[in-house]
Design an enzyme around this catalytic site. Structure first.
Site, PDB file in Angstrom:
ATOM      1  N   GLU A 149       0.822  -1.218   0.000  1.00 51.93           N
ATOM      2  CA  GLU A 149       0.000   0.000   0.000  1.00 51.93           C
ATOM      3  C   GLU A 149       0.851   1.263   0.000  1.00 51.93           C
ATOM      4  OE1 GLU A 149      -2.877  -0.479  -0.750  1.00 51.93           O
ATOM      5  OE2 GLU A 149      -3.680  -2.271   0.212  1.00 51.93           O
ATOM      6  N   HIS A 176      -2.760   2.735   8.186  1.00 47.86           N
ATOM      7  CA  HIS A 176      -3.888   1.988   7.615  1.00 47.86           C
ATOM      8  C   HIS A 176      -4.138   0.768   8.493  1.00 47.86           C
ATOM      9  CE1 HIS A 176      -6.443  -0.341   5.038  1.00 47.86           C
ATOM     10  NE2 HIS A 176      -5.530  -1.279   4.877  1.00 47.86           N
ATOM     11  N   HIS A 232      -7.549  -2.215   9.981  1.00 46.89           N
ATOM     12  CA  HIS A 232      -8.864  -2.830   9.755  1.00 46.89           C
ATOM     13  C   HIS A 232      -9.648  -2.895  11.074  1.00 46.89           C
ATOM     14  CE1 HIS A 232      -6.562  -5.409   6.486  1.00 46.89           C
ATOM     15  NE2 HIS A 232      -6.695  -4.155   6.103  1.00 46.89           N
ATOM     16  N   GLU A 276     -17.407  13.571  22.183  1.00 43.59           N
ATOM     17  CA  GLU A 276     -16.170  14.249  21.776  1.00 43.59           C
ATOM     18  C   GLU A 276     -15.837  14.095  20.293  1.00 43.59           C
ATOM     19  OE1 GLU A 276     -14.501  10.294  23.302  1.00 43.59           O
ATOM     20  OE2 GLU A 276     -16.353  11.457  23.373  1.00 43.59           O
ATOM     21  N   HIS A 324     -13.188  -2.436   3.727  1.00 43.11           N
ATOM     22  CA  HIS A 324     -11.787  -2.856   3.859  1.00 43.11           C
ATOM     23  C   HIS A 324     -11.183  -2.344   5.168  1.00 43.11           C
ATOM     24  CE1 HIS A 324      -7.575  -3.374   1.942  1.00 43.11           C
ATOM     25  NE2 HIS A 324      -7.456  -3.153   3.238  1.00 43.11           N
TER      26      HIS A 324
END
Ligand code: 2HA
Ligand code: ZN
Length: 271
Positions: A116, A139, A141, A169, A210
């Protein structure tokens, strides 16, 4: 030369990946982190003139020439970074041609950076254009954020608004909102470009069905953004199927944003 395994940036990568693994967000090789380092700090631990090997990066990253990043490796497990940083992490510098990475440390078993990398580097370029202090792209999941993707519309305004309503918040932590992409093929320049496009506006981008991207000045800020989204998504998933009795009103969200003096997406409230 100091021992790189004792450097604050390797320590931060170890701590963050271990933490995210324990939260259950980064199964197997899921997730990746890139962290822009200060050249002078790196030079205390490495001879920055010594390039171990060159790795093509597959797109034009001219805007980042000379910049140094510590990046998780492709196919590597967050679970293993803490005990074996030298195989699971690498330190790269974007070479003068803008399309090659110079490996300065790590990926010791012959590996390379995350698949990525386009989305990471393009996101760094996009964030730096609006915030010169941006350093980190993560990144991951996160479980509830991902679950929510299957039962909620994938739309910037609607997704942001729902999450703002889940914890008091939220509008203060991510007043700029969340960009949401449809499902797309990962590991490509195309998803990288789409992510970076959203990153010009948002520090958080959901990849439909994803996971999520977050960016920020520090590891804490970036992790904190994702953690707050995930908490809000958890509240959503715990309550979405139950009768709704109480709601944080849009007028109350506006009150919060004004009291804490944050520049929020006014068009994401229905006032
Ligand atoms: O690197 O999370 O998106 C593993 C992934 C791909
Ligand atoms: Zn992923």
């Amino acid at each position: 030369m100091k021992n790189i395994l004792t450097s604050p940036f390797v320590e931060e990568m170890k701590k963050t990946t271990a933490n995210m693994y324990r939260l259950g967000w980064d199964e197997r090789n899921g997730g990746n982190i890139s962290y822009m380092l200060d050249e002078n700090e790196v030079a205390q631990y490495l001879d920055t003139g010594k390039v171990i090997r060159h790795i093509p990066i597959g797109f034009d990253a001219t805007a980042l020439i000379g910049k140094i990043f510590i990046v998780t490796g492709t196919g590597k497990y967050f679970k293993n970074v803490e005990s074996d940083p030298e195989n699971n992490l690498g330190i790269i510098r974007i070479a003068d041609d803008g399309t090659t990475a110079e490996l300065l440390w790590g990926y010791a078993d012959g590996g390379r950076f995350t698949s990525e990398l386009p989305a990471h580097l393009m996101s760094h370029i996009a964030r730096l254009s609006v915030d010169p202090e941006n350093r980190v792209v993560i990144h991951t999941h996160p479980t509830n954020t991902l679950a929510m993707n299957y039962v909620h519309e994938l739309d910037d305004k609607k997704f942001t608004h729902t999450l703002w309503g889940m914890c008091t918040e939220c509008i203060v932590v991510f007043p700029d909102g969340i960009g949401v992409l449809p499902w797309m093929l990962c590991g490509t320049n195309e998803i990288g470009e789409a992510t970076a496009n959203k990153m010009k506006e948002y520090r958080l981008v959901v990849w439909g069905m994803h996971g999520i991207y977050g960016s920020g000045k520090t590891m804490d800020e970036t992790f904190g953004l994702i953690e707050t989204v995930e908490k809000a998504a958890q509240i959503y998933m715990l309550t979405a199927h139950l009768p709704r009795i109480n709601t944080i009103k849009d007028s109350e969200m506006k009150q919060l944003a004004e009291f804490f003096k944050v520049d929020y997406r006014k068009d994401f409230l229905n006032l």
